[in-house]
Design a protein around this motif. Structure first.
Motif, mmCIF file in Angstrom:
data_model
loop_
_atom_site.group_PDB
_atom_site.id
_atom_site.type_symbol
_atom_site.label_atom_id
_atom_site.label_comp_id
_atom_site.label_asym_id
_atom_site.label_seq_id
_atom_site.Cartn_x
_atom_site.Cartn_y
_atom_site.Cartn_z
ATOM 1 N N ARG A 83 0.831 -1.209 0.000
ATOM 2 C CA ARG A 83 0.000 0.000 0.000
ATOM 3 C C ARG A 83 0.861 1.253 0.000
ATOM 4 O O ARG A 83 2.012 1.227 0.435
ATOM 5 C CB ARG A 83 -0.912 0.022 1.240
ATOM 6 N N ARG A 110 2.153 14.403 -4.013
ATOM 7 C CA ARG A 110 3.081 13.494 -4.689
ATOM 8 C C ARG A 110 4.117 12.895 -3.738
ATOM 9 O O ARG A 110 5.291 12.749 -4.078
ATOM 10 C CB ARG A 110 3.764 14.182 -5.881
ATOM 11 N N THR A 199 5.637 9.927 -12.672
ATOM 12 C CA THR A 199 5.015 8.761 -12.039
ATOM 13 C C THR A 199 3.500 8.872 -12.125
ATOM 14 O O THR A 199 2.921 9.859 -11.658
ATOM 15 C CB THR A 199 5.424 8.650 -10.559
ATOM 16 N N PRO A 200 2.809 7.917 -12.715
ATOM 17 C CA PRO A 200 1.343 8.007 -12.812
ATOM 18 C C PRO A 200 0.689 7.813 -11.455
ATOM 19 O O PRO A 200 1.114 6.967 -10.659
ATOM 20 C CB PRO A 200 0.984 6.876 -13.776
ATOM 21 N N VAL A 201 -0.350 8.598 -11.174
ATOM 22 C CA VAL A 201 -1.089 8.517 -9.910
ATOM 23 C C VAL A 201 -2.580 8.451 -10.203
ATOM 24 O O VAL A 201 -3.038 8.839 -11.278
ATOM 25 C CB VAL A 201 -0.772 9.728 -8.994
ATOM 26 N N ASP A 202 -3.343 7.968 -9.221
ATOM 27 C CA ASP A 202 -4.794 7.912 -9.382
ATOM 28 C C ASP A 202 -5.427 9.191 -8.854
ATOM 29 O O ASP A 202 -4.735 10.164 -8.525
ATOM 30 C CB ASP A 202 -5.367 6.670 -8.700
ATOM 31 N N SER A 203 -6.743 9.200 -8.744
ATOM 32 C CA SER A 203 -7.462 10.407 -8.331
ATOM 33 C C SER A 203 -7.157 10.807 -6.881
ATOM 34 O O SER A 203 -7.343 11.964 -6.506
ATOM 35 C CB SER A 203 -8.966 10.200 -8.498
ATOM 36 N N GLU A 204 -6.694 9.863 -6.058
ATOM 37 C CA GLU A 204 -6.343 10.157 -4.672
ATOM 38 C C GLU A 204 -4.878 10.558 -4.525
ATOM 39 O O GLU A 204 -4.430 10.860 -3.414
ATOM 40 C CB GLU A 204 -6.617 8.930 -3.792
ATOM 41 N N GLU A 206 -2.430 8.480 -5.186
ATOM 42 C CA GLU A 206 -1.628 7.287 -4.913
ATOM 43 C C GLU A 206 -0.924 6.839 -6.185
ATOM 44 O O GLU A 206 -1.511 6.873 -7.275
ATOM 45 C CB GLU A 206 -2.504 6.152 -4.385
ATOM 46 N N GLU A 208 0.322 4.586 -9.113
ATOM 47 C CA GLU A 208 -0.253 3.417 -9.756
ATOM 48 C C GLU A 208 0.837 2.383 -10.051
ATOM 49 O O GLU A 208 2.022 2.670 -9.953
ATOM 50 C CB GLU A 208 -0.961 3.824 -11.050
ATOM 51 N N HIS A 209 0.378 1.175 -10.398
ATOM 52 C CA HIS A 209 1.262 0.094 -10.844
ATOM 53 C C HIS A 209 2.221 -0.388 -9.748
ATOM 54 O O HIS A 209 3.357 -0.776 -10.040
ATOM 55 C CB HIS A 209 2.062 0.517 -12.082
#
Length: 222
Positions: A83, A110, A199-204, A206, A208-209
């Motif tokens: 997590r 971030r 770095t890709p992140v989600d809507s929160e 966090e 990803e991948h």
């Protein structure tokens, strides 16, 4: 031939010039120091996925060092997996002082504290104590540091692994046993890291991948 009476005047001008330069340098250095204090110590930049891999390795090493006599059963309801806690990392320095007085200070964008772990069940208290002591001996022999060891209604062994490998960040490993349930949890938590650019992140927010947690071969699934 120059009049010698002018020399003291020149010396005074030179002294005034040097004093001015010294004051200017002091102001500049003070501004730099104040800016650093306002921003605070920067978070280390690390790839969240690579950090998760390091934590997984540390969890596996800690579990292996327990040398449990029997293969316990995984408890999926309490297992952490991998997590990213984006609410654990906050703004540092004087700039975040007022924010951090709040009960719910805003998270630093971030950034995240990556953690990993799992829980097994089916151990007695004596088995857990013996296993924790074995792990402490084994891991300190490999350069790990014992942060704390305590027994309550169970036990908790906290260790600090050495930082090894490129991109590895500081973190801790916990071995926790709960008497009432017979649960044994092995987990690792890294210090807060800042994501690299891109770095890709989600809507929160966090990352990803993140990789899935690799479980020890000795652990039986229910």
């Amino acid at each position: 031939m120059e009049d010698g009476s002018q020399h003291p005047s020149r010396r005074r001008k030179a002294a005034i010039l040097l004093t001015g330069l010294a004051l200017s340098a002091t102001v500049v250095l003070g501004a730099v120091a104040l800016g650093g204090a306002f921003e605070g110590k920067p978070y280390p930049v690390a790839d969240p996925a690579a950090t998760a891999e390091h934590l997984n390795d540390r969890v596996l090493a800690a579990y292996d060092a327990l040398s449990l006599p029997e293969a316990p059963v995984l408890n999926p309801q309490r297992s952490l997996g991998v997590r990213a806690d984006v609410y654990r990392c906050h703004r540092r320095g004087l700039g975040g002082f007022l924010d951090n007085l709040s009960d719910s200070p805003p998270p630093e964008p971030r950034t995240a504290a990556i953690n990993a772990g799992f829980t097994v069940t089916g151990l007695t208290h004596p088995q857990a104590v013996d296993a924790a002591l074995r792990a402490r001996r084994t891991l300190t022999g490999r350069g790990w540091e014992v942060v704390s060891y305590e027994e309550f209604d169970g036990l908790r062994l906290k260790l600090k692994p050495p930082n090894v490998g490129p991109g590895s960040v500081s973190g801790t490993v916990l071995v926790t046993y709960y008497d009432g349930s017979g649960f044994l949890e092995v987990s690792a938590l890294a210090e807060c890291v800042r994501y690299p650019s891109g770095t890709p992140v989600d809507s929160e927010g966090e990352p990803e991948h993140l990789p899935s947690l690799t479980l020890p071969a000795q652990v039986r699934r229910p």
